[in-house]
Every structure is written in C-alpha cells, then in structure tokens.
Design an enzyme around this catalytic site. Sequence first.
Site, short mmCIF file in Angstrom:
data_model
loop_
_atom_site.label_atom_id
_atom_site.label_comp_id
_atom_site.label_asym_id
_atom_site.label_seq_id
_atom_site.Cartn_x
_atom_site.Cartn_y
_atom_site.Cartn_z
N ARG A 70 0.86 -1.19 0.00
CA ARG A 70 0.00 0.00 0.00
C ARG A 70 0.89 1.24 0.00
O ARG A 70 1.71 1.42 0.91
CB ARG A 70 -0.93 0.00 1.23
CG ARG A 70 -1.80 1.24 1.26
CD ARG A 70 -2.82 1.25 2.38
NE ARG A 70 -3.45 2.56 2.38
CZ ARG A 70 -3.33 3.48 3.32
NH1 ARG A 70 -2.62 3.24 4.40
NH2 ARG A 70 -3.91 4.65 3.21
N HIS B 119 -2.72 11.19 0.15
CA HIS B 119 -2.25 11.02 1.52
C HIS B 119 -1.59 12.32 1.97
O HIS B 119 -0.39 12.39 2.22
CB HIS B 119 -1.29 9.84 1.62
CG HIS B 119 -1.03 9.38 3.03
ND1 HIS B 119 -1.01 8.05 3.39
CD2 HIS B 119 -0.74 10.06 4.18
CE1 HIS B 119 -0.73 7.93 4.68
NE2 HIS B 119 -0.56 9.16 5.18
N GLU C 292 -7.23 9.01 5.64
CA GLU C 292 -7.49 9.77 6.86
C GLU C 292 -7.89 11.22 6.62
O GLU C 292 -7.20 12.16 7.06
CB GLU C 292 -6.26 9.71 7.78
CG GLU C 292 -5.90 8.32 8.22
CD GLU C 292 -4.77 8.26 9.25
OE1 GLU C 292 -4.53 7.16 9.76
OE2 GLU C 292 -4.17 9.31 9.53
N ASN D 120 -7.73 2.40 9.70
CA ASN D 120 -6.46 2.70 10.36
C ASN D 120 -6.70 2.81 11.85
O ASN D 120 -7.56 3.60 12.29
CB ASN D 120 -5.86 4.02 9.84
CG ASN D 120 -5.37 3.92 8.42
OD1 ASN D 120 -5.45 2.87 7.77
ND2 ASN D 120 -4.84 5.03 7.91
N TYR E 112 -4.57 2.94 15.72
CA TYR E 112 -3.34 2.99 16.50
C TYR E 112 -3.60 2.94 18.00
O TYR E 112 -2.88 2.29 18.74
CB TYR E 112 -2.55 4.26 16.17
CG TYR E 112 -1.97 4.25 14.77
CD1 TYR E 112 -0.76 3.65 14.51
CD2 TYR E 112 -2.66 4.85 13.71
CE1 TYR E 112 -0.22 3.63 13.24
CE2 TYR E 112 -2.13 4.84 12.43
CZ TYR E 112 -0.92 4.22 12.19
OH TYR E 112 -0.40 4.20 10.92
N GLU F 222 -3.71 0.45 8.16
CA GLU F 222 -2.57 0.89 8.96
C GLU F 222 -2.76 0.41 10.38
O GLU F 222 -3.83 0.56 10.97
CB GLU F 222 -2.42 2.41 8.97
CG GLU F 222 -1.95 3.03 7.68
CD GLU F 222 -1.78 4.55 7.77
OE1 GLU F 222 -1.53 5.07 8.88
OE2 GLU F 222 -1.92 5.21 6.73
#
Length: 439
Positions: A78, A122, A167, A290, A292, A342
């Site tokens: 990616r 991005h 995002e 994504n 985290y 991600e």
Amino acid sequence: MADVTDDGSSFIWGSATSSYQIEGASTLDGRGESIWDRFAATPGKIADGSDGSVACDHYHRYAEDIALMNWLGLDAYRFSIAWPRIVPDGDGAVNAAGLDFYDRLVDAVLEAGITPYPTLYHWDLPQALEDKGGWVSRATAEAFVRYTEAVVDRLGDRVRTWMTLNEPFVSADHGYRHGEHAPGRTSLPDALAAAHHLLLAHGMAVPVIRERVADAEVGIVLNFTPLTPEPSPGSGADVVDAWENRWYVEPVAGMGYPTVGVEGLQWAQDEVNDGDLEIIAAPIDVLGVNYYTCQRALEDGTIEDAQPPMTDFGWEIAPDQFRSLLERLHDRYGFARYLVTENGAAMPDKADAAGDIDDQDRIDYLDGHLAAMEAAKQAGVPVGGYFAWSLLDNFEWAAGYGKTFGLISVDFDSQQRHPKASAHWLRERIHNERGARHG
C-alpha cells in the site's frame, strides 16, 4: 500468494507507506511544491527542523524496498501517489514524468508477485491549490477528480484496488482546525468546509475509477480513535466522538453527518449543495481501517491522559479497543469488506553495535493487535487483509525523524536499510499463517 481463509476468500498480508514520507526527490522530474514542502520549510513547524526532501529516497531505491517486501513475504504494498508529481500546479497540465515513476513502481511491484494498493491522496496537496483556498474550496474537490482521471488512465490496466483518500479527518482537523499539520490553519469553519470537500472529492472520484477500471474495487481509508468508555448519546464526549470517529464513515455509509456533531460544532452546512450527500454515499467495495490507539474521555468531552502501556508517541496500547472497533463498524455500517490499512507503533528503537534493533515492544504491539483482529474475524467481521505501518522508518510529519514506526530501520545519512526484530517476526508469522491455512 495470499492466505486462503476459512470462508475460501484470500487474506492479504501487506505493509504501507506514503509518498511524502518516503519518496524524497522533491524537486525532480517536474514535481511541484506540496503543502508539506511549504509547511516543513516554515521555522518551528517540524520538531527536528527536518523535511521530506530526501526522506528514504524511495524514488531511487524502490527496487531495494520491493526486495525487502519480497523477503517479508508480503502479498501487497500500500503506497500513495503524490498529486504534485502528477499535476504540479494541482490542476491543468499533467506531468508525464511523474506518471512514469508510478508506472515503473507498479511494474516492479507486480514483477515481484506483489499486488499494488495505491491511495490517491495522503495529505500532500499541491501548494498551488492551497494558495487558491485548499480543501476549504469546492474547486479542490473538482481538481481531485481530474487528477484521479490522469492517474487511473495510466495505471488502471494493472491496478484493480484503489483508495481515494487517507485519513481525511487528519487532513481537516490537524491541517485546518489545529494547525499542527500542513497547511497549518487554525479555523474550525475552515476545518468543517475542508472535511466536506474531502468527502465530496472521494464521492466524485468513485464513479470515475469504476468507469476506467474493469471490475474495480474502490474504497476510502479512515482512521478511528475510539473513546473509552463509549460516550452517552448527546454528551460532550459524543460530540467529540462524532467529529473524530463518525464524521466520515456515516456520510460514506449513506447516513449523512452525525446530528450531534453538526449541532455541537454549530456547523451551518453552507458548503453542502443539493445532491452532495448522495455523491458522497457512492457505494464502496471496501473500507480501509487505520487504528493505532484509543482515547479516555469524560462525559463532558474532556480527554484524559493515556494509561500505560504506551508507545513512544505516548499513545495508549489497547488492542481490545481495536477488536471492539471492528465489530462496532460492521454492526453499525455493514460494509462488504474491511482492510486494516494501517496498524503499528512508534517505539524507542535502540540499535546495538551491529545496527540490530530488538524491538520486542513493537512485536508485542503487533501480536496483540493481530489477535484482536482475528477475534473480530471470528465474530463475523469480514476483514480481508492487514497492512502493517510502516514498511520503513520515515519522515513522521510534524515529529520529523524522531519517531520511528518502521519494520525496517533506515539510516537517513547512508540510506542503509536494516530489518528490525519485528520484521523477522512478521516474516515468520506470515510464513506460519500460510502454512496453517494450507496445511
């Protein structure tokens, strides 16, 4: 080859990067200035005063990096495409040399037996468009469609899966509301306008991709930072959650903007034209997720300090929240397929005399989150792949080169690559998973 899961579908193992963070070559072959070039050149904006002008020099070293992907056993790569390379002024003349680079990259990835998963945007908006209003202007969304046409027309014969945006929350919130990212604005009205036009760009691009790519798989990549405990409806925490976790997924799912957020942020919606929500809700094939960390919130919306264990960024490590997120997304929105696009952690990463990095902390993070993902899959969430962030240590936006997420370390002076312990671990994990699936 990708793993075959219990339902007969393929599970994809991949890793992810983004153009400004790794490519370098910021002035070569006709590339135009991006908002990150301008932002990084502004004193005080980047923690270590650095920029992405060289970064990992992936522009010249992509063959070496693809060899590392092959060593890892990845099915997919990616990456993002730099809009300023393709249309240096943001709109208008297309730079053939920029497209040539991605031609070479895609061909090399395919030759290695790896599937390319490009993302069209991005965060590296051409500065020329920011000078005309940036994402606050509807014209930027229209320019994005023309840029998309140029890229897909060149690469669509070899690329099936396309992600429009990465995002958009971060683009709008960090770039236009809080100013910690490019372009550095600090205006809630600008952020709300930018958020809408980012979503509009996505919605307008979806049919363009479908028209140009036979059997295209089209999606968008959204980041989620769940609040814990889950907010009560109508609370201050619910407004925070609406802006940070539901503002993009609900319009894409055809539900419109979350009312509690619209009211809580006092958004007049002047930017929303008739038909916009229908455009934004163009059906997608896959949602990129994504994840985290999570946030601890009081009912009034106050965000409390993270609790240990934490990453080097001070982000709480909470794989249980990852499982809950995946299950909640599927329960509420029911997309056909999800990719974990991600997931990873910045860790202290101390090298020994031989240059080896024994990042057991990162291994523990990845192991815990893969277990959480597997639990969500077992609960019925159709997760089709996992992309570790990131393949390489890179330019970590406002943190510069001081925070490292890579499976592969990079000496930014010599450009030497060196797999960390986590890379060896993931390589073995992928090999073992394949053996379990096929054995």
